[in-house]
Design an enzyme around this catalytic site. Structure first.
Site, short mmCIF file in Angstrom:
data_model
loop_
_atom_site.label_atom_id
_atom_site.label_comp_id
_atom_site.label_asym_id
_atom_site.label_seq_id
_atom_site.Cartn_x
_atom_site.Cartn_y
_atom_site.Cartn_z
N LYS A 171 -9.76 77.46 83.30
CA LYS A 171 -8.79 77.01 84.29
C LYS A 171 -9.05 75.55 84.68
O LYS A 171 -8.15 74.73 84.71
CB LYS A 171 -8.89 77.92 85.53
CG LYS A 171 -7.67 77.92 86.41
CD LYS A 171 -7.87 78.84 87.62
CE LYS A 171 -7.74 80.31 87.24
NZ LYS A 171 -8.15 81.22 88.33
N ARG A 192 -10.66 79.12 93.64
CA ARG A 192 -10.29 79.95 92.48
C ARG A 192 -11.45 80.04 91.50
O ARG A 192 -12.08 79.03 91.20
CB ARG A 192 -9.10 79.30 91.77
CG ARG A 192 -8.06 78.73 92.70
CD ARG A 192 -7.03 77.85 92.00
NE ARG A 192 -6.23 78.59 91.05
CZ ARG A 192 -5.34 78.02 90.24
NH1 ARG A 192 -5.16 76.70 90.27
NH2 ARG A 192 -4.64 78.74 89.40
N GLY A 248 -11.80 91.02 86.97
CA GLY A 248 -13.05 91.48 87.56
C GLY A 248 -13.71 90.37 88.35
O GLY A 248 -14.61 90.60 89.13
N MET A 285 -13.67 87.10 91.17
CA MET A 285 -13.17 87.03 92.53
C MET A 285 -11.70 86.65 92.58
O MET A 285 -11.25 85.78 91.85
CB MET A 285 -13.96 86.00 93.35
CG MET A 285 -13.70 86.14 94.83
SD MET A 285 -14.22 84.71 95.78
CE MET A 285 -12.82 83.62 95.55
N ARG A 314 -2.62 78.16 80.20
CA ARG A 314 -3.63 78.64 79.23
C ARG A 314 -2.90 79.23 78.04
O ARG A 314 -1.72 79.58 78.14
CB ARG A 314 -4.54 79.68 79.87
CG ARG A 314 -3.79 80.93 80.28
CD ARG A 314 -4.68 81.97 80.90
NE ARG A 314 -3.86 82.95 81.60
CZ ARG A 314 -4.31 83.76 82.54
NH1 ARG A 314 -5.55 83.71 82.93
NH2 ARG A 314 -3.50 84.62 83.11
N HIS A 340 -0.78 93.58 86.85
CA HIS A 340 -2.10 93.79 86.24
C HIS A 340 -2.01 94.74 85.06
O HIS A 340 -2.49 94.44 83.96
CB HIS A 340 -3.06 94.36 87.30
CG HIS A 340 -4.42 94.65 86.76
ND1 HIS A 340 -4.77 95.88 86.27
CD2 HIS A 340 -5.49 93.85 86.59
CE1 HIS A 340 -6.02 95.84 85.84
NE2 HIS A 340 -6.48 94.61 86.03
N SER A 393 -23.16 98.77 45.00
CA SER A 393 -22.26 98.90 46.14
C SER A 393 -23.15 99.19 47.35
O SER A 393 -23.90 100.16 47.35
CB SER A 393 -21.27 100.03 45.90
OG SER A 393 -20.52 100.24 47.07
N CYS A 396 -19.42 99.37 50.70
CA CYS A 396 -18.53 100.50 50.95
C CYS A 396 -18.85 101.22 52.25
O CYS A 396 -18.28 102.26 52.55
CB CYS A 396 -18.55 101.47 49.79
SG CYS A 396 -20.16 102.24 49.57
N TYR A 447 -16.26 91.97 46.83
CA TYR A 447 -15.22 92.69 47.57
C TYR A 447 -15.85 93.46 48.73
O TYR A 447 -17.06 93.68 48.77
CB TYR A 447 -14.47 93.66 46.65
CG TYR A 447 -15.30 94.83 46.18
CD1 TYR A 447 -15.43 95.98 46.96
CD2 TYR A 447 -15.98 94.79 44.96
CE1 TYR A 447 -16.21 97.04 46.55
CE2 TYR A 447 -16.75 95.85 44.53
CZ TYR A 447 -16.87 96.98 45.35
OH TYR A 447 -17.65 98.03 44.95
#
Ligand code: ADP
Ligand code: MG
Ligand code: MG
Length: 908
Positions: A28, A101, A110, A112, A373, A493, A799, A866, A886
């Protein structure tokens, strides 16, 4: 020694910070500075750095206030000059009020809540009333301030079961006067409310509301630092893997007033649609309002653009006349200010080359920007915006790829309601399409309950039904399939958080009421445990369980995948055991199969009988008899899978799990087997007992089976090679890769390889044709990694079976780890669950070592992974760096892995 700079000012188109300083100034603060630098109107203020938060945690409050005092006082003078006002004015100037802020590097629920109008007391409120000529505005601001500061800083909040004590005061006045809305409060009402609020504070906090503006300021600043370590902030950081060392910055900024009258307003906006990605400026605003009024859901916010307003009216069934009269857009209500705002949003989007989430306030006809933002977005919006911005030339290929969050693609792959299901479903209500997707589940009314149910049964589906949500509900929101709220707009929210999580959410549903034990829709009651379904893309709420289908993968999604393929070095295979899964994965872009587990076919239909016959056989003869029955079944399975992945490599793993997994353990199947084999059931029971192992995962399994019972390997090799020959005879191009599991020494592999190659030659001779095939091994025992140079002599491919490799490197039993892993994660003993995120430091070393040693022996050795990790982005990146060819993962993670693989190559 150089002085540490702790405070950075901004205002009047100047700033000491800029957008690149997010680590120090928080997101911010850095953007407030940057907006000043590019000429966007922002109220002046200053940012106290995130480093001070760390100092606060070690040095404590008094020391930090002392360290800050000089710089903060200087910064405040700068704001006073810019605003031509005085903090704590005694009458010589207009009183300067501030907002305080919080703001970490990344936006973090979460933390303030913002405190507005700081600096008010009985003296300054009178001065403001006098000097502004607007007494109502002055006292409205004062009552808001005591409420916010009282709850946020002094902790005066609802105690268990009670209502917010400040709201109780408001309710009393509303009821006594019969008001419909807060706009009806008179100056006298507001003065009375202020007096009652002070009493509330004294009673609940045990001390008087602070009257000195500087005391107020330090109280609020320290409260921001304290909020960094609240339970909910810590919880959020853990879920999002944000380090505690980051700390939060504090932004202290001159107030501008959206509550000064009919020529003032406040709002939030997005430069593009955060749900769909459509390039349409949109947002909500309220006239004569302040702060969080727009998102609080107390009044119905209005749309910013005319287009948005019209769409809103259609969705809500509001006539055009009513819309224009009662809910006009900002574009209609304040055309000049709208034009200015539109220009600002365009400028900011261009400047940041990304969709912006904006907050603004209009004070008496003047526009101020309070925040910008990069906006949170759904998976679908993320993809669409990237594709369109690429076409617009706003971003290049690399930026586009890196901007996509691989895990968010998941949302695009997940079900939507089937058209038939929707037609048959009964619509109960319609709310705002707050976060798209389809969800069906059982009603729960509290976040704790949602969490509890899903903890006990991870497959359980619940819908969290609430009046509104708050940051305490985060965990329950994660657990739920979807969220339904009675109140709140598109920026509530619930809506914002759900979009961030990719969870379906419907808010402000018409005609519904939610309380602690029931949901009432148009008079009908629904209790906990009853099914409902939500369509977060349309806002519809349905009765019962509505069936879902998988979405299409064309369009923008296809473009993204094409782009990924253009930049990737690794390719992606899938883990699939059936032709159906192979087909699904191929549609998602899998190029081959990295792991086909033969034993998964053993449970289907009558097969298990033949499998049990083999296991229970007295001797080799008996086993061979039973294996003969299994051969045609396995062969046809392999034909199906090789055909589904024609032209691509298919790694088939020989029998791996301990045999007791297939034994008849219950009475019924024991009797069945006794009959089948015409032997007494006691013999079956004795045999099952004999197969029991103390520690089966480290017992008689993997290649230890094939080396003790070679006839099993013979049968499986025959089934694979015969299947390949049959396909070749039909003109197809099968590419089997036969994988020997759980090898720890080269001799184990050598013996298996001999059997496989001998059987293959026999089959080729019988069929009169040949197919190419590879023989290789899984690297899943640490000893195999350590001796990979020897093992590579007999393995054409490796593998990495990182599930077992993790299990054996850590010495954690995967099946028992649930007992202690969550505690380890909680205590920070482990950063991640190593079965989900590859442990690069430990297990990763074994992988790198095996790659190096394997290549030293056999330079063209084929390398892949894998384990479950093959679909986890950070692990995929590791595989890229380790030089694997891969990764292989479950079908639904294939697109995620493709994108992560491309990102790894672009990032390097
Ligand atoms: P959050 O991080 O929760 O969005 P903010 O710090 O952005 O919290 O503040 C929330 C709201 O408070 C803003 O959207 C704005 O409406 C109001 N606000 C914050 N600072 C000011 C200010 N200086 N003047 C007027 N309103 C403000
Ligand atoms: Mg904000
Ligand atoms: Mg294994």
């Amino acid at each position: 020694m150089t002085e540490v700079k702790r405070v950075y000012t901004f205002g009047n188109k100047q700033a000491e910070g800029n957008a690149t300083m997010k680590n120090l100034l928080g997101g911010k603060g850095a953007n407030l500075a940057e907006m000043n630098l590019i000429g966007v109107p922002v109220p002046p203020g200053f940012t106290i750095t995130t480093d001070v938060c760390t100092e606060y945690n070690t040095l404590g409050r008094d020391k930090v206030v002392e360290l800050l005092k000089g710089e903060v006082e200087r910064a405040m003078s700068f704001v006073e000059e810019t605003m031509n006002a005085k903090f704590g004015s005694k009458g010589e100037a207009f009183p300067l009020l501030m907002s305080v802020r919080s703001g970490a590097r990344v936006s973090m629920p979460g933390m303030m809540d913002t405190v507005l109008n700081l600096g008010l007391n009985d003296d300054t409120v009178k001065l403001i009333a006098e000097k502004s000529g607007n007494e109502k505005f002055a006292f409205d601001s004062y009552r808001r301030f005591i409420h916010m500061y009282g709850s946020v800083v002094m902790g005066v909040e609802a105690e268990n079961g009670e209502h917010d004590p400040f709201e109780v005061v408001l309710d009393k006045v509303r009821d006594a006067k019969g008001y419909q809305s807060d706009a009806e409060f008179t100056v006298e009402d507001l003065k009375g409310i202020v007096d009652s609020y002070k009493v509330v504070v004294r009673e609940k906090a045990g001390k008087d509301f602070p009257t000195n503006p500087w005391d107020q300021l330090w109280g609020a600043v320290c409260a921001v630092f304290d909020s960094w370590n609240t339970e909910r902030a810590i919880l959020y950081r853990r879920m999002e893997q944000i380090p505690g060392e980051w700390g939060t910055a504090v932004n202290v900024q001159a107030m501008v007033y959206g509550n000064m009258g009919e020529n003032s307003a406040t709002g939030v906006a997005f430069s593009r649609d955060a749900s769909t990605g459509e390039n349409l400026f949109n947002g909500e605003y309220l006239i004569n309002a302040q702060g969080e009024d727009v998102v609080a859901g107390v009044r119905t916010p209005q749309e910013i653009t005319l287009e948005g307003s019209r769409r809103w009216a259609v969705r809500g069934g509001v006539s055009e006349d009513e819309r224009a009269a009662k809910f006009p857009s900002l574009e209609e209500a304040m055309p000049e200010l709208y034009a200015e705002l539109d220009a600002v949003q365009e400028k900011l989007e261009k400047h940041y080359s990304d969709m912006q989430d904006l907050e603004f306030t209009i004070q008496d006809g003047k526009l101020w920007m309070l925040q910008t933002r990069n906006g949170k977005r759904t998976g679908a919006a993320m993809v669409r915006m990237v594709v369109e911005m690429l076409k617009e030339g706003m971003i290049d290929d690399e930026t586009a790829l890196l901007r996509l969050e691989p895990n968010k693609l998941d949302e695009l792959l997940h079900p939507v309601f089937s058209a038939d299901g929707i037609d048959a479903a009964n619509v109960l209500s319609k709310g705002l399409p707050a976060s798209p997707g389809a969800a069906t589940g059982k009603i729960v009314f509290s976040a704790d309950k949602a969490e509890e149910i899903v903890e006990n049964d991870p497959k359980a589906k619940v819908i969290l039904v609430r009046r509104e949500t708050s940051p305490e509900d985060l965990k329950g929101m994660y657990a739920a399939q979807g969220i339904l709220t009675e109140r709140g707009g598109m920026t509530s929210h619930a809506a914002v958080v759900a979009r961030g999580m990719g969870k379906c959410c419907v808010s402000s549903a018409a005609g519904i009421r939610v309380d602690a034990t029931k949901l009432t829709i148009d008079g009908k009651e629904y209790k906990e445990g009853e099914w409902i379904s939500l369509n977060g893309s349309t806002g519809e709420v349905y009765e019962g369980q509505v069936p879902t289908i998988t979405p299409s993968l064309d369009g923008d999604f296809g473009e993204i995948m094409k782009l990924a393929d253009k930049y990737t070095r690794m390719y992606v295979r899938t883990n699939a055991d059936t032709p159906h899964d192979a087909k699904t994965a191929a549609d998602f872009g899998a190029k081959g199969i990295g792991l086909c587990r033969t034993e998964h076919m053993f449970f289907e239909g009558e097969r298990i009988i033949a499998v049990r016959e083999m296991i229970l056989a007295e001797n080799e003869e008996g086993r061979k008899e039973a294996l003969k029955k299994l051969l045609p079944m396995q062969r046809s399975d392999f034909e199906g899978i090789l055909e589904a992945m024609d032209g691509h490599g298919v790694t088939i793993r020989l029998l791996d799990p301990p045999l007791h997994e297939f034994t008849p353990n219950d009475e019924k199947s024991q009797l069945e087997m006794a009959e089948e084999l015409s032997i007494p059931v006691e013999e079956i029971i004795a045999k099952v007992d004999a197969l029991h192992e103390i520690n089966p995962m480290l017992g008689h399994r993997g290649c230890r089976l094939g080396n003790t019972y070679p006839e099993i390997t013979e049968m499986q090799a025959r089934a694979i090679i015969e299947a390949a020959c049959n396909l070749r005879a039909r003109g197809l191009d099968p590419k089997p890769e036969i994988m020997v599991p759980l090898v720890g020494t080269v001799n184990e592999l050598k013996l298996q390889e001999e059997i496989i190659r001998r059987v293959a030659e026999e089959v080729f001779a019988e069929k009169g044709l040949k197919v190419e095939f590879l023989v290789g091994t899984m690297i899943e025992i640490p000893r195999a990694a350590l001796t990979a140079n020897e093992i590579a002599k007999h393995a054409e491919f490796f593998s990495f079976g990182t599930n077992d490799l993790t299990q054996m490197t850590f010495g954690y039993s995967r099946d028992d780890a649930a007992k202690f892993l969550p505690i380890y994660l909680n205590k920070g003993l482990l950063k991640n669950d190593p079965f989900q995120v590859l442990d690069q430091t430990g297990v990763g070393q074994l992988v790198e070592m095996a790659v190096e040693k394997g290549k030293a022996t056999r330079p063209d050795i084929k390398l892949g992974i894998c384990g479950e990790h093959g679909g986890e982005p950070s692990s995929v990146e590791f595989c890229h760096r380790a030089g694997l060819a891969y990764v292989s993962c479950s079908p639904f993670r294939v697109p995620i892995a493709r994108l992560a693989a491309a990102q790894a190559n672009v990032r390097k």
